[in-house]
Structures are given as C-alpha cells and as structure tokens.
Write an enzyme that holds these catalytic residues in place. Structure first.
Site, PDB file in Angstrom:
ATOM      1  N   VAL A 130       1.064  -1.246  -0.172  1.00 58.95           N
ATOM      2  CA  VAL A 130       0.334   0.724   0.116  1.00 58.95           C
ATOM      3  C   VAL A 130       1.031   1.257  -0.250  1.00 58.95           C
ATOM      4  CG1 VAL A 130      -2.097   1.039   1.618  1.00 58.95           C
ATOM      5  CG2 VAL A 130      -1.705  -1.329   1.522  1.00 58.95           C
ATOM      6  N   THR A 169      -5.179   4.955  -2.974  1.00 56.10           N
ATOM      7  CA  THR A 169      -5.947   5.285  -4.259  1.00 56.10           C
ATOM      8  C   THR A 169      -6.812   5.205  -5.478  1.00 56.10           C
ATOM      9  OG1 THR A 169      -4.144   6.691  -5.849  1.00 56.10           O
ATOM     10  CG2 THR A 169      -5.183   7.314  -3.121  1.00 56.10           C
ATOM     11  N   GLU A 206     -35.996  27.126 -11.671  1.00 54.32           N
ATOM     12  CA  GLU A 206     -35.735  26.255 -12.624  1.00 54.32           C
ATOM     13  C   GLU A 206     -35.518  27.173 -13.928  1.00 54.32           C
ATOM     14  OE1 GLU A 206     -38.423  22.743 -11.983  1.00 54.32           O
ATOM     15  OE2 GLU A 206     -39.010  24.001 -11.642  1.00 54.32           O
TER      16      GLU A 206
END
Ligand SMILES: Cc1cc2nc3c(=O)[nH]c(=O)nc-3n(C[C@H](O)[C@H](O)[C@H](O)COP(=O)(O)OP(=O)(O)OC[C@H]3O[C@@H](n4cnc5c(N)ncnc54)[C@H](O)[C@@H]3O)c2cc1C
Ligand code: FES
EC number: 1.2.3.7
Length: 1248
Positions: A187, A191, A1177
C-alpha cells in the site's frame, strides 16, 4: 498532519477520507472542516467567506470545498513565493463537484484570499468591500498531547505493517512468501481503490505500508537524471520538478504541468508516482503518468525477492508480465536530456471532458524531439500515446524512425500522420473509438507543426488568466427585509460541516442498514434470488421483498392521489433497475457488499419481448393515458399556416436523451419503529406529505401513526420527489418487519441505476415559413419515453409545449404520446420537459435559418412574440401587457452584451484561425410556472424568539432564507424593535408531517413564494392579535415586552394558515435572455465557453443573492445537459455511464470564463407574492445559448472543411445532438480534419 517523532517535524496534507485506510493515519492528527472552525468556537474565515459570497446552497459539497481551499492556502505557504495567487485560487477546488451553485461564487470566495486580487473585482458578496478585508487565520498545529501518544506499529503479528527500511521490507515479504501467503497487499496512497472499487471491498491477510521507507520517499538529483522514490506523492513530484535546479529544465516543467491535471489535489497529495505506474502496468489503467514518462525516457528500478534489483526502461516495464504481489517498484529515473548543438522540444497533450483534470483522458500523448539548431533536422524523437483504449502507453517507433533525419514539411507531416493512423488504434469495444483515433494525428500535427516556421496553432485558454464575472443585482427596499441580499440561513453551518443531513443523524441503538437489489433484466419472470459464494454474506440480517409487506399493507413505493407504483417487483420485473429487494445488514458496507453478491434467477421463456423504444411502444399501443386537462392546447390552424408558407421542412427528426440528477447527497432515509405500532422516518425528500401516505399505505397503518421528518436535503432537482418514496418506504417496511431501526444511504452507482432521470424523446416536426424567416405553422409528433411506470410523467406534455411556445409559430399543432416501455421510469428533473421544449424550438429555428441561409439571430427576432401573440399562445398566463418584458429584454441584452460588435469580431476570428472556431448566440426563454397551496405556521415563544414552519423543504434553493425575511417583514409592521433584531429572533425549523399537514410538494420553482405567502398570512394573524396590546400600551413598546404581555394575557401566539393561489391566475410566465460565445478546438472537439451574459426577470426579487445563485446554478446544470453529461445505456436499458468516472457533470473549469448576470427588477405585479417571480428552474433553459453558439462554431468548421474537400465536404444543414460532448463536436467538425487540411494544402501548392 503527520508528525515524525524522530525528525520532530510536522507535514500537512489533505486527503479524501473515503480512500484513506484507517491504519495509514497513524502518526497523524486529523482536522475536518469543523475542526477549522465551528459554531461553538467561532467559524473559520473560510467558512465566513463561503457564507458572505453566497457560495453555499444545499451545502452538501461545502465542507469539502472549504477543506480543499484550506489545503491550497496551506500549500501556498510552502511554495517559494509563499503567495496565494488568483491563479492558485482558481485551481483550489478544481477537483471538487458542486451541483447547485455553478461554482462562480465558490471561485470568488477562494479568490478573496489571493494576494493579487483586486477586491473590487470579486463577485457579489455581503461583506468583502475594499478596506474591509482581513487576512484569514489558516494555521493548524499538531496537538502536543498527541505527540506523546504516537506509537509505531511494528511488523510483527498485525495485519498492518509499516517497515522503515528496504531490508526490513525484504525480510517481511520473504517471511510472508515462505509462509505461502499470497494475500499480501503493498500500500502506498491506496487511491487506486477509488477506481478499482472491488479492491475497496476486499480484505487482505497482510497490508504492507510502503510510505515509511525513507529510500522510497526521496527525490534525488544525480548528475544526469533525477531519481524519484516510488512512494513520493504526485504532489511532491510536481513540487520537486518545479523547485530546485530541475525547474530550469524545460522538460521537467512540462511534466509537472501535465501532472497537475492528474486527478485532484487531494488525490495527488497521497497518490504516489509508483502506485500510478503499477496500476498502469498490472491493471492497464489509462495513466497519464506512464505516457508522459515514456516520452521522457524514464526507467524503473524494480526489486524482486528472487532477482534482486533490476533497472528497466519504463516501456519494458509496461510491456512485461503483470508485476508479482511481492515485486516492488523502488524508484523512477528521468534523464536530463543534455543536448549540445541541438534544440530539445517536449510537449504533452490530453483530451479529456474536463480541461483541468478530474477526468480520465480520451487519449493522452507526449512528444520529445531533438532538433539540430541550424538545419532543424530531427536527430531523435520519442512519440508516446496512451489511454486511448490500449493496454498501456505505447511508443510509435515506426513514425519516430520515419521522422529521424528529416526536416518537417507538409509532406513529411502528411506521411507521418498517415503512418500514425495505422498504429494508434483502440481495442475493439473501446468507447468513442473513431474519436479517440482521430486525436492522435491532431496532437502530432500540433507538435510537429511547431517545428515549422509557420504560426503555431494557438495554445489552450487555460494557460491564460481564467474566470471573471459581473453581477448586476437590484436591491429593492420596499418590503424590507424582503428584497435584501441576506446571506443564506445556515450557510456557515454547512461550510463547517455541522449541518445535519439524514445520514448525519447518529445511528439509533440496534440500527441496521439496507442496500437495494435491483433488476438487471428489462422484462422477465423472477424465479428466485440467492447470493454468490456464501448462502448468507457477512453481517446480513434479512432480505426484505414484497413478501415482507404486512398483510394489512400494500406493496406500494409511490402513492400520489389514486396513482400507485409497486415498491418491490413481485412476480415479474418490468425494467432494468427495478427494486427487487432490500438486503439488510449490520453495516452499510456489509449491506452494499451483500447486494453486489445477489444473484436473481430470471426466466424469459414464453414472455413477449420487452418494449425498448418509443417506436415499439407506439406499434404495440403501449401508452399511458394523458388526461385532457393536462394536455396542452393547440393554437390556430396549422393546415392554413402551412398553405401560407413559402417553404416547408417536412418530417424532420430530433432525438433527445436523458440526464441524471447528480445531487451530491444520494437517496437516503432512516426509519425508526416507535411505540404503539407507529413509525418515524427521516427522509431526504421533496414531498414529505406523499412519503407519509406511501409509508402508511405500505405498512397498512393509519396516517396518524407515521411521521416523516426532513430537515434539509443535499440537493434534489426533482430526483427526491417521487424517487425518494420507495427508499423511505423500503426502510420502513424493513424496520417494521425486523422491529429495529433501518437506514440506507444509497451508493452512487445504485442511485444512478435506480433513480432514472430526464425523459428521452423522439420528435418529428414539419414547419412552414416565409422567405423572410417568419414561421407560419409548426406540426409536431412527440413520443416521450416515460418508462415502465407513470410517476409524474403526465406533467411532461404541457411543460414541453409551455417552453416551446416561446416563439410565435403562427399556428401550432401536436400529437404527444406518453410511451410505456420496459425501460427505467423517468423522473421529473429540474425544468422537466421545459428544457427539451426549448431545445426543440431552437433546433427548428436553426433549421429554418440554415435552409434560408439567414442568420439564426434574425430568425429568432422575427419570430419573437408580440404581446398579442403571447396572449394567444399562453392565454391568461400571459398577464398584463406591461408584464411582458421579453422583447425589451432581447433588445437590452443586444446592447449590454455588445452583441452585434461581437458577432463581427467572431467573424474576424474565424477568418483568421484555422484550428479554432468561434460561435455566438442570443437565446430567449419563456417559462410558465404555477402557484399551488402551501401551509405555514408562525409561533412566538416566551422569550420573544420566533419559530417558523413551512410546507416547503430547504433543498439549497434558499427557501428558509426567504421565509425568514418574509416573517421579518410581516411582523416588522408592528414596529417594536429594529427589523434586524426581529429577523435575528426567527428560526425556520425542519418539516414534520405530523406537525404541519398538507405540506404539498417542493418543486416547480414556486414553493419559496408559496411558503412566504403562507408565512405572511400567519404573521398577519399574529399582528392582528398583537396590535390591541400595542394600542393599549399607549407608547413605544419593545418586542419582548409585547410578547411578555401577550403571554400574560393568554393571547394565542401561534398562527397557522394555508396559502392558496385562489382567484388570481395560478400560472405566470418567466422571461430571460442569454448570449453565449464559445470557442471550439477543432483538433479535440473541446468547447470553451468564453462568455455568457444573462438577463433574467425576477420581478421584485425576494432575495437577489439567492435568486442570483439559482440563476447561475441552474444555468450550469443546463450546461451539463446541453454540453457534457452523456447518459448512455445499452439496448436493454442498462446504464453504462454509471459512476463519476464516466458521467461528467460540470466542474469549475467548464463554466463560462466570463460570466455576467443581470437581474431585472420588472416592478410591481399585484397578483404575485410581493411582486416576486420564480428563479429555480427557468434559467436552466438559458444554457441552450451555449449549445446554439457551439453549433455556429461547428458550422464555421464545416464551411472550412467544405472548402478543403469540395463536394465531398459536410453539409451545412446538420443537427447538433445533446449533449454536444467533445466526441460529438469533433465528429461534426471532421474526424479527419488534419488529413483533409494537409491534403488540400498539398493540392493548392501543387496547383501553383
Ligand atoms: C479520482 C481519481 C482520478 C484519477 N485521475 C487520474 C488521471 O487523470 N490520470 C492518471 O494518470 N491517474 C489518475 N488517477 C490515478 C492516480 O494517479 C493513482 O490512483 C495514484 O497515483 C496511485 O497511487 P497510490 O499511492 O494511491 O497507489 P496505491 O493505491 O497504494 O497502489 C496501487 C497499486 O500499486 C501497488 N503498489 C503501490 N506502490 C507500489 C510499489 N512501490 N511497488 C509495487 N507495487 C506497488 C499496490 O499494491 C496497488 O496494487 C486517478 C485516481 C483517482 C482516485
Ligand atoms: S451547494 Fe454544492 S452541491 Fe449543493
């Protein structure tokens, strides 16, 4: 912040929490946004700026934005200049997503920290005036007490080990191998689990953390190369290449600049250079790093247990067999490329949906060439390409060999490019195959062209200063504090992360977690269901399906009046994504993992084939009924109109796809069984009233035993109207069955697959028009794909026609069908139908203009409504003549945006640029809205504070803020204290369906107005009750005294009311005009929005800051629909773009670089709520201007291509689909544009 106990130093960096392994934070202290500042200790200046710049709406993204900005500020203190510049500010949040604000105010909040900003250039805000600008405090310190607590985790018996030297690592790996354990994971930043999601779920026997090994963390400068340890983070690689002696080497500067486009800062801060290359090598990740380092001639040092240390070239590394679990990349070496008597050229390229990163490339490339200084002969070159649908980055050696020893001429270029076309070929099945292939010649052309003496193709806009904006916002004090640009209620709480959303409610004791199992077949019989691997996966407590609906209840997941839809599929599944069951487990992770292991057995034998298109639905008469009162009315006589026309376009076809909501907070609910067989559900929803009745119906209990609580919603956009109901109901059914609290937080992929989005549709139209461009008749056939169930699709026909009627079509007739298919049921998304109606209208106008060879703007103008035609098309929604502001707005916008002048500038630009074309467009919109009944209650407490309840939900649209202002105005008439003091006493509280009934729905843009109107009525009642006390007091009285007296005299200080639109017309029209100018890169198909100017009529705005936010946010969401968001399904309706990797909403680098908004105060309108108009909207439709401008630019590209190709060139009558993504634009501009140009050039030259 990580503390090194040996060196005694502290290193700070920001990370993405979802990608960070818990053990990796050993030695660290973690500061969240709340840690920076909060409501108890005082907010951080970052939080205050977000509030002051009105940069938070739903607030769900705001803590992330705050931390990203903090990180950028911290980084700037480490740079040599120690300055945080505007340029840095613009990159600060480039990896963060926001679906509400449109980014402009966020940018301004970031820029307000820049040392080189002119405060007066900042956008509309509530406090940042010149001379009122204090420097922020952004220092974080590592807590002293933690330093003493730090312990290293040894390598012994733990699953997690952190060796500190290569020797320790070797012996550790050797021991693992000797034990025969293959389940070891190296590791670095971890990510990669963001891309390989299955890896995230997987558990290993041993995790070996590489980040503590000193040798692997260093950047070492050798005499002829730089050696970078494999675990050095990409951010540190960038910093190293930019700093030190290396910055003087051009190649390193270019590498660093390209690396800044990899992912986002918080990924680069932990993602390592080695991790990236291993992903590229082992899993064929479409890496940028691999491509650019191949071109730079990098090599890799690898250590294996059996072979020791090997040095191989990066190409050999990539081509080799996948790295063994025990093989280790130690470091990467990049040579300096000493080049005496020769010139070194190095360039990198990438085509990606987002220019600044946070999107994988369609293709990336990097080229290096050594050219003799005097003769310009190429001595050596390296041409690398990657990410185009190939296993790994490749070098095009044939082309390199061909180029060596040559001077670049058009012929050489042509041959090199022809040769390249045979090599850069994506693997079969790669998306946008032809597009990706076409990018390689384009990039090589750009590079080689720079070796010629001719003018170079211009560089990217993002190398130049970026965004600027202006806002003209009217402040009207007639109804003070209504009309003030008050900051948003709770914005600082949102920024600090203290605001509570459903998933933030602490889990009650014994809480369980649900995850949906959904259908993967469009139409099939469900034979059974089981789990892969284990019969019961870890943590699973039960699987809830239709069998678990109580006998007294019904299998309903949506109930609206008499309409219902099933909660769980019963015997048959009707579409992909239909809910089959809810698997319930002890954690959300276990539930999600179990759902992914579920296997549903289907049978299709003997069943009719599914209906998978609107055409099939029509053929099989599979249609939903449209009630006559919902069917829009035709206008005039189209046969007569057609007969009067000089020209006709007959049976032209348009298709429109879908769009996903992409609210930041996905669907979520928490159901808690309560005493006496009752239940409380916390739901993130837009219509609690109907969630309430759906839950009651499904459980078969009276409605007074159900309580739905909604405090705030992390973005809705229509997606939490109907689609939140099955989520809340499934949790309620599970909670009822198991008698334990059940919650769910639907993961993004499931949300995308199950929720649906906009309605796709097919339109066939015939239009008649005069030679002047005046349209005389329009006939349409519209087939709407509603999916398998009706939902709220019945609203679509009138919405489509409502927006389409923005032009005077002479006469208008249509045949609209709501098709019932075996595809996912569609939901109503912000501006549902209206945005499609606008697109259809513009596509027709553009077609008319093209066929007459007239300017599109002329055709638009000639077909704009007069008040008389408006009244004919919209009936009483048209209002009074003075309310029709559109035609004057059209002219005003022409002047303020300098439209004519810019049209001619665009023409000049196009005449003198081959590889970039510009387009400009002015587009009007009309958007009808309706008012509806909305309740409210205002109560005064004994200390004088005021609590307000409304039916409307705070979704980020600023409803609470407007309501608060309205309460201040309506109670302020008592004139006890100052209005500000009064407003400070007001608190708007969460919606609770047992406290406030008839809450109705939040949607359609008018809920804020309706809620304000209801609150005003309540306040008027209170005023009436309180006035006698004031009169009795005989003189001025403070608010608190008044309330004390009212309490003493038992005056009822709680008033509730239901606002109903009543006699006034329930519909009115909203108007806006936008001008957008774009530039299209013909090599990549990338469209840059250079400038957008918006003029929007807000009536007398209730809060111009809120309305400005709505206008900008809606526009950018529309930009996503028109330009970016590819919603792609397979032939059976399975969503292919089902994650953030493939579905791209706008980011800060895709918004207009100059973004000007003016809000028009169109004065008094007695029949509306304090003369205000809607803003939620309608402005979304204005983004059509970008699409139309893009079409103009493409037209110019096609004209040029026609000139090069003659008769074989493309037609100028073409349709630009939605979204006009890079591949779409490039295809219309010509995939072979470079080849065509060179071909034409060679012919022109040979003809002389
Ligand atoms: C949202 C997002 C966007 C991205 N966008 C881009 C992009 O546009 N372009 C691009 O090029 N990349 C992109 N990436 C990839 C990113 O650069 C890599 O995820 C990162 O560099 C991997 O480094 P890491 O340290 O986190 O690796 P890890 O996740 O820790 O490791 C990755 C793999 O390599 C192994 N490994 C790690 N280090 C070593 C080593 N030294 N020796 C042997 N094996 C090792 C691990 O066991 C694992 O299998 C993106 C990633 C994310 C999450
Ligand atoms: S405010 Fe950014 S997502 Fe809502």
């Amino acid at each position: 912040m990580r503390y090194d106990p040996i060196l005694k130093n502290v290193e700070d960096f920001t990370v993405s929490s979802c990608l960070t392994l818990l053990c990796s934070v050993n030695h660290c202290s973690i500061t969240t946004s709340e840690g920076l500042g909060n409501s108890r200790d005082g907010f951080h200046s970052i939080h205050n700026r977000f509030t002051g710049f009105h940069a938070s709406q739903c607030g769900f993204c705001t803590p992330g934005m705050s931390v990203s900005l903090f990180s950028a500020l911290l980084d700037s203190t480490k740079s040599s200049s120690q300055e945080f510049t505007v340029r840095e500010a613009e990159k600060a949040v480039s990896g963060n997503l926001c679906r509400c604000t449109g980014y402009r105010p966020i940018m301004d909040a970031c820029k307000s920290f820049a040392s080189d900003v002119d405060i007066e250039d900042l956008g509309f805000n509530s406090f940042c005036k010149k001379g009122d600008y204090s420097l922020p405090r952004f220092v974080c310190t590592f807590p002293e007490f933690l330093k003493d607590e730090i312990k290293s985790i040894g390598s012994g018996s733990y699953k997690w080990c952190s060796p500190e030297s290569i020797e320790e690592l070797q012996s550790l790996l050797g021991a693992c191998k000797a034990n025969g354990s293959d389940d070891v994971k190296l590791v670095a930043g971890n990510t990669s689990t963001g891309y390989y999601k299955a890896e995230k779920e997987r558990s290993y026997d041993k995790y070996v953390d590489l980040t503590r090994i000193a040798e692997m963390r260093e950047v070492r400068e050798r005499h002829d190369r730089v050696e970078i340890g494999a675990v050095v983070t990409i951010s540190k690689v960038i910093a190293a290449l930019k700093e030190m002696r290396l910055s003087k080497i051009m190649l390193f500067g270019k590498l660093a600049a390209h690396m800044e486009k990899i992912a986002a800062r918080f990924i680069r801060n932990i993602g390592s250079i080695g991790g990236n290359l291993v992903m590229a090598q082992r899993q064929h990740f479409p890496s940028d790093m691999a491509t650019i380092l191949v071109a730079a001639g990098a090599s890799v040092n690898i250590m294996s247990l059996s072979r020791g240390i090997d040095k191989v070239t990066l190409e050999e590394f990539l081509q080799g067999p996948p790295l063994d679990a025990y093989d280790l990349v130690l470091s990467i070496e990049i040579p300096f490329w000493h080049h005496k008597h020769s010139e070194l050229l190095f360039e990198t390229y990438r085509a990606a949906p987002r220019p600044q990163g946070s999107a994988l490339a369609y293709l990336n490339a990097a080229f290096l060439a050594q050219v003799k200084e005097d003769t310009k002969v190429i001595i050596n070159c390296r041409l690398a390409f990657g990410a185009f649908g190939t296993k790994h980055a490749i070098r095009c050696k044939e082309v390199e060999e061909f180029l060596c020893g040559k001077v670049i001429t058009d012929n050489v270029l042509y041959e090199a490019i022809t040769l390249l076309g045979k090599i850069v070929r994506p693997q079969d099945g790669t998306s946008n195959l032809a597009y990706r292939s076409s990018l390689a010649p384009g990039f090589l052309f750009k590079f080689l062209h720079s070796l010629k003496t001719e003018k170079q193709p211009s560089s990217s806009h993002l190398d130049q200063p970026m965004l600027s904006s202006s806002q003209r916002v009217p402040i009207d004090r007639e109804f003070y504090p209504v009309g003030e640009a008050a900051t948003k209620c709770g914005a600082s709480l949102q920024a600090s992360g203290e605001a509570v959303y459903v998933d933030d409610i602490p889990a009650p004791t014994n809480c369980l977690y649900g995850a949906f199992i959904y259908s993967t077949k469009p139409y099939a019989k469900i034979k059974g269901m089981r789990f892969k691997e284990k019969s019961v996966p870890d943590g699973v407590v039960g699987v809830i399906s239709c069998k678990d609906v109580p006998k007294s209840g019904k299998n309903v997941g949506f109930k609206f009046s008499s309409f219902t839809e099933p909660l769980f599929a019963d015997e048959f599944t009707l579409h992909v994504g239909q809910c089959i069951a809810l698997v319930v487990a002890d954690t959300q992770r276990h539930a999600d993992s179990a759902a992914s292991l579920a296997v549903v057995d289907y049978e299709t034998e003997g069943l009719e084939p599914p209906i998978l298109s609107v055409e099939e639905a029509v053929k099989k008469s599979s249609l939903f009924e449209i009630y006559p009162f919902l069917y829009p009315q035709q206008v005039g006589d189209t046969s007569k109109g057609m007969s009067e026309a000089d020209h006709r376009i007959l049976s032209s076809e348009i298709r429109i796809g879908s769009q996903y909501f992409f609210y930041m907070e996905t669907q979520t609910a928490l159901a808690v069984p309560d005493e006496d067989n009752s239940i409380v559900v916390y739901s993130s929803c837009q219509i609690p009233q109907y969630v309430h009745s759906t839950v009651a119906a499904s459980l078969g209990i009276p409605e007074n035993k159900v309580r739905i609580i909604t405090r705030r919603v992390g973005g809705g956009f229509g997606g939490k109207a109907v689609r939140s109901m099955p989520v809340a109901t499934a949790c309620a059914v599970a909670a009822n069955k198991l008698q334990r609290p059940v919650r769910t937080y639907v993961n993004r992929k499931t949300d995308m697959i199950m929720t649906g989005g906009r309605h796709p549709m097919k339109i066939t139209y015939s239009v008649g028009f005069k030679s002047t461009g005046k349209i005389t008749a329009l006939e349409l056939e519209i087939l709407i794909d509603a999916g398998a169930t009706l939902g709220l699709s019945m609203l679509m026909p009138s919405n489509i026609i409502g927006a389409l009627k923005k032009y005077n079509w002479g006469a208008l007739s249509f045949d609209i069908k709501l098709c019932k298919t075996n595809l996912l049921s569609k939901a109503i998304m912000r501006a549902p139908g209206d945005v499609q109606g606008t697109y259809i209208a513009e596509a027709i106008i553009e077609n008319v203009a093209s066929s007459l060879s007239l300017e599109v703007d002329t055709i638009r103008k000639i077909n704009l409504h007069t008040y008389e035609s408006l009244a004919l098309f919209y009936k009483d929604a048209a209002g009074e003549p003075h309310e029709y502001t559109l035609s004057s707005m059209w002219d005003k916008m022409g002047v303020s945006s300098k439209f004519e002048e810019r049209v001619s500038r665009v023409r000049d630009f196009n005449g003198s640029n081959i590889w970039r074309k510009r387009g400009i467009s002015r587009v009007p919109i009309i958007y009808p809205v309706s008012m509806f009944a909305t309740p409210g209650r205002v109560s005064v407490l004994s200390d004088g504070t005021i609590v307000v309840e409304v039916g409307g939900i705070e979704l980020g649209q600023g409803l609470w803020t407007k309501v608060k202002q309205m309460a201040g105005y309506a109670l302020g008439v008592l004139q006890c204290d100052g209005t500000e003091e009064l407003v400070d006493k007001i608190r708007v509280v969460q919606s609770d369906t047992l406290s406030m009934v008839q809450g109705n729905f939040t949607g359609g843009s008018t809920t804020s107005e309706g809620s304000c109107a209801a609150v005003r009525l309540c306040c008027q009642t209170l005023v009436k009750r309180l006035k006698p006390l004031i009169e009795k007091s005989g003189g001025p009285i403070t608010w608190n005294n008044l309330i004390s007296q009212a309490y003493a005299q038992s005056v009822n200080l709680s008033a509730s009311d239901l606002y109903t639109p009543g006699e006034t017309p329930t519909r009115y029209l909203n108007y806006g005009v936008a001008v957008s100018e774009v530039e299209v890169d013909l090599v990549t198909g990338e469209t840059t929005v250079l400038q957008t100017d918006i003029l929007y009529d807000s009536g007398k705005s209730l809060n111009p800051a809120v309305d400005l936010g709505q206008i900008e946010g809606a526009f950018v969401q529309g930009l996503g629909f028109f330009m970016l968001e590819e919603y792609i399904t397979d032939s059976e309706g399975r969503l292919l773009t089902d994650s953030t990797w493939t579905y791209k909403i706008p980011t800060v680098d895709t918004i207009p670089r100059q973004f000007n908004v003016e809000i028009l105060n169109s004065g008094r309108h007695e029949k509306r709520v304090l003369s205000s108009k809607a803003s939620g909207e309608p402005p979304l439709l204005l983004a059509a201007s970008v699409h139309c401008a893009t079409r103009e630019a493409i037209k110019e590209a096609r004209k040029q291509l026609r000139m090069w190709k003659g008769e074989d060139g493309p037609s100028l009558m073409f349709q630009l689909p939605v979204p006009a993504s890079m591949p779409v634009v490039k295809e219309l501009c010509g995939l072979d544009i470079v080849e065509s140009y060179l071909d034409w050039k060679s012919k022109v030259i040979s003809s002389f």
